[in-house]
Design a protein around this motif. Structure first.
Motif, mmCIF file in Angstrom:
data_model
loop_
_atom_site.group_PDB
_atom_site.id
_atom_site.type_symbol
_atom_site.label_atom_id
_atom_site.label_comp_id
_atom_site.label_asym_id
_atom_site.label_seq_id
_atom_site.Cartn_x
_atom_site.Cartn_y
_atom_site.Cartn_z
ATOM 1 N N GLY A 228 19.807 -18.467 27.379
ATOM 2 C CA GLY A 228 19.034 -18.671 28.596
ATOM 3 C C GLY A 228 19.607 -18.006 29.829
ATOM 4 O O GLY A 228 20.690 -17.411 29.817
ATOM 5 N N ASP A 256 19.997 -26.653 32.329
ATOM 6 C CA ASP A 256 18.984 -27.061 31.356
ATOM 7 C C ASP A 256 17.650 -26.356 31.581
ATOM 8 O O ASP A 256 16.594 -26.902 31.355
ATOM 9 C CB ASP A 256 18.793 -28.579 31.412
ATOM 10 N N GLN A 258 14.481 -24.238 31.036
ATOM 11 C CA GLN A 258 13.674 -23.665 29.947
ATOM 12 C C GLN A 258 12.603 -22.829 30.609
ATOM 13 O O GLN A 258 11.584 -23.343 31.068
ATOM 14 C CB GLN A 258 13.043 -24.781 29.118
ATOM 15 N N GLN A 261 10.040 -16.353 29.196
ATOM 16 C CA GLN A 261 10.902 -15.188 29.021
ATOM 17 C C GLN A 261 10.724 -14.150 30.129
ATOM 18 O O GLN A 261 11.667 -13.512 30.578
ATOM 19 C CB GLN A 261 10.616 -14.541 27.666
ATOM 20 N N SER A 264 12.716 -15.311 33.104
ATOM 21 C CA SER A 264 14.146 -15.100 32.850
ATOM 22 C C SER A 264 14.496 -13.631 33.020
ATOM 23 O O SER A 264 15.483 -13.286 33.673
ATOM 24 C CB SER A 264 14.508 -15.472 31.410
ATOM 25 N N ARG A 367 8.135 -25.167 32.651
ATOM 26 C CA ARG A 367 9.422 -25.789 32.371
ATOM 27 C C ARG A 367 9.280 -26.811 31.257
ATOM 28 O O ARG A 367 8.267 -27.471 31.143
ATOM 29 C CB ARG A 367 9.952 -26.498 33.622
ATOM 30 N N GLY A 368 10.303 -26.939 30.439
ATOM 31 C CA GLY A 368 10.214 -27.874 29.325
ATOM 32 C C GLY A 368 10.423 -29.306 29.769
ATOM 33 O O GLY A 368 10.810 -29.562 30.869
#
Lengths: 368, 368
Positions: A228, A256, A258, A261, A264, A367-368
């Motif tokens: 990540g 944390d 998430q 992609q 990121s 976001r997770g």
């Protein structure tokens, strides 16, 4: 050669309307016209036709010229509107011009009619051409903006592909070679030259594996995909510090995360480019990095203690690296800010919204 | 709240000039003005001041209104020009409007003066705003165009760097390993399992060397840099034929080309992208390629026998690959043409001028 003109006349007197048409035909216009004298008819005429010009009387039994003009203004059509004023006198006509009519002529003296019409037709044509040119320019800009996005994404795909090929194909082969060599080495006689050769080969394989990892990580660091953004930033900061000797301090990082992609990658590539700029231009000895969430935004801040970028360098025509970073952030609905203070350093801030509703145009963050 | 207006009056009578100023001040304009009555003074005034408006008398002892207007028109300034006509009558005033004056008012009846001025100031402001918007748009487009060029060039640099690293660093290590292994193999006992292991390792090293070459060539084929464009095109066509089964025929190629690297790369990348498009979209079984020089242009033509690209696909908003090829050609002063015939195929032509004079902007092509 007569010039075609499509004329909408707002007038209750047919004689007066024909007088205007005659005036235009004498000036060599090829006139097609429609005459209306109440609101609904004018609405219909505006909706159905493409008019070059509107000539309007001031007072009619069921309608008046100011209302006619307001009807045109509400329609959003850009058609020259000229009052042809009879009994009402110049004060009213002057008021009509204040309200937005392009001109007025008195029915008793139509000599200014044709030159006023010519001016207005000419200026309307100029406006149309400018609008066309502007739309063409806008379209071309949007295409180029899409092209930069496309180029950045194919470049990223290419890096991912190369990194995977190098890492997987070559890495695997080298690992297999290493195992084979290890087995072979165990079976070799105690002959010292053989053992030494095997040892050298082992070292060569190790250093080649190391090179493979380095080249793959330069193209696309595996840590970004596996661990990540936060870990990738930490890794990149460490690499940068080792390579340049510029001290990197991570002030805050979220662990944390998430992220999509796309986001990121955007953050990571902007971070890399920022560090590259620090190494090339900033003359800094220290960089502070923070990655945090504030009000549903993910914010990356990179602050150096170098000589400070100038406004001119931020917005200059040659700052294509910065423009590329800006376009990258824009593509995920984010924004990039760069500010410098002379001899105090430069701060680059990337802000990208998270937790947004997902629509077709807006599917880049979650976001997770 | 009075509105500021900078007024240039072309008038020999001071009284008449002051009358105009008074008229504007009564309409709540905050007037600053200069009065001129001959050509040189007007030239100087135009050169030194930024005027919102010009009001001009028709006949003066040493000058006349039409000359004043021509002087303005030659200056390229966009300033509303209104005749204030006295003795000369309306026919002359009408002629002045035909020649480009925005309006005229009669000295005896100045009621239309203020509304005409307001219209012209408003329209001039609209023109200025549009011009600003257009310039902003143009600037933004030029920046994005430069950014696409920059992105394409950094991508190319990255590919060159990766290809070199892979080819040199890894290739060299593997060759050394191969030599070491070969030496070791010669010293091994006749034990069959040892010999077999060494044999397997040899094969693995060979296939890894092959992979290294393939990955490096995919990033940036060495043949392009070592043997030039014609050889690279031949190599790429062969590769493409092997991979896709689509038959490639080279009709003409020039072999003694000495091109600037920029131009070679442009041709080669456009050629690759064209083949990619053929494989993805064309449903072709055969591609004809020619590379030739005609009238100081180097021309690459790639013609397939597929289903034929449509106009919409060539110019569509989603054709970013084609737009990228077009921009690439544009960067070396070349151009790209794509035409399709339904069920007959598609032809892509890239034309890039050679032998040009070298200037700062134009240093991309030369022939040895």
């Amino acid at each position: 050669m007569s010039r075609p003109v499509r004329l909408l006349i707002v007038e209750d007197s047919e004689d007066d309307a024909l007088l205007l048409v005659r005036e235009l035909r004498r000036a060599d216009y090829d006139v097609t016209f429609e005459c209306v004298d109440e609101r609904q008819a004018m609405s219909r005429a505006l909706a159905s036709g493409t008019w070059d010009l509107i000539l309007a009387d001031y007072s009619m039994p069921h309608f008046n010229g100011i209302e006619a003009m307001e009807l045109l203004q509400k329609s959003d059509l850009d058609i020259p509107f000229i009052f042809v004023s009879g009994a009402v006198g110049e004060n009213t006509a002057v008021a009509a011009m204040k309200a937005g009519a392009h001109d007025y002529v008195m029915k008793g003296n139509l000599r200014r009619l044709v030159p006023a019409i010519e001016r207005e037709l000419r200026e309307a044509e100029v406006r149309r051409e400018r609008k066309r040119a502007e739309e063409e320019l806008r379209r071309s800009r949007e295409q180029l903006r899409a092209l930069t996005a496309y180029l950045q994404s194919v470049r990223e795909e290419e890096r991912v592909k190369i990194a995977r090929e190098i890492h997987d194909d070559l890495g695997q082969s080298l690992t297999a070679l290493k195992m084979d060599l290890s087995w072979l080495k165990g079976k070799l006689s105690e002959d010292r030259s053989l053992q030494e050769k095997a040892e050298t080969m082992m070292e060569l394989i190790d250093s080649t594996i190391h090179t493979v990892r380095r080249i793959a990580a330069e193209a696309r660091p595996a840590v970004l995909d596996n661990l990540g953004l936060a870990a990738a930033i930490e890794w990149q900061a460490q690499e940068f510090q080792n390579r340049t000797g510029i001290c990197c301090e991570l002030k805050r990082t979220l662990n944390d995360l998430q992220l999509d992609q796309n986001i990121s990658t955007t953050f990571f590539r902007i971070f890399q480019e920022t560090l590259t700029n620090v190494a090339r231009h900033a003359k800094a000895t220290r960089v502070e990095i923070s990655l945090e969430e504030r009000q549903s935004n993910l914010i990356l801040e990179v602050k150096d203690n170098g000589r400070g970028i100038t406004e001119e360098q931020v917005y200059g025509l040659n700052s294509l690296g910065i423009l590329g970073m800006r376009e990258r952030a824009f593509l995920v609905s984010g924004e990039l800010q760069i500010s410098g203070v002379p001899e105090k350093g430069t701060t680059v801030t990337v802000r990208i919204p998270l937790n947004r509703n997902q629509t077709d145009y807006d599917k880049s963050a979650h976001r997770g």
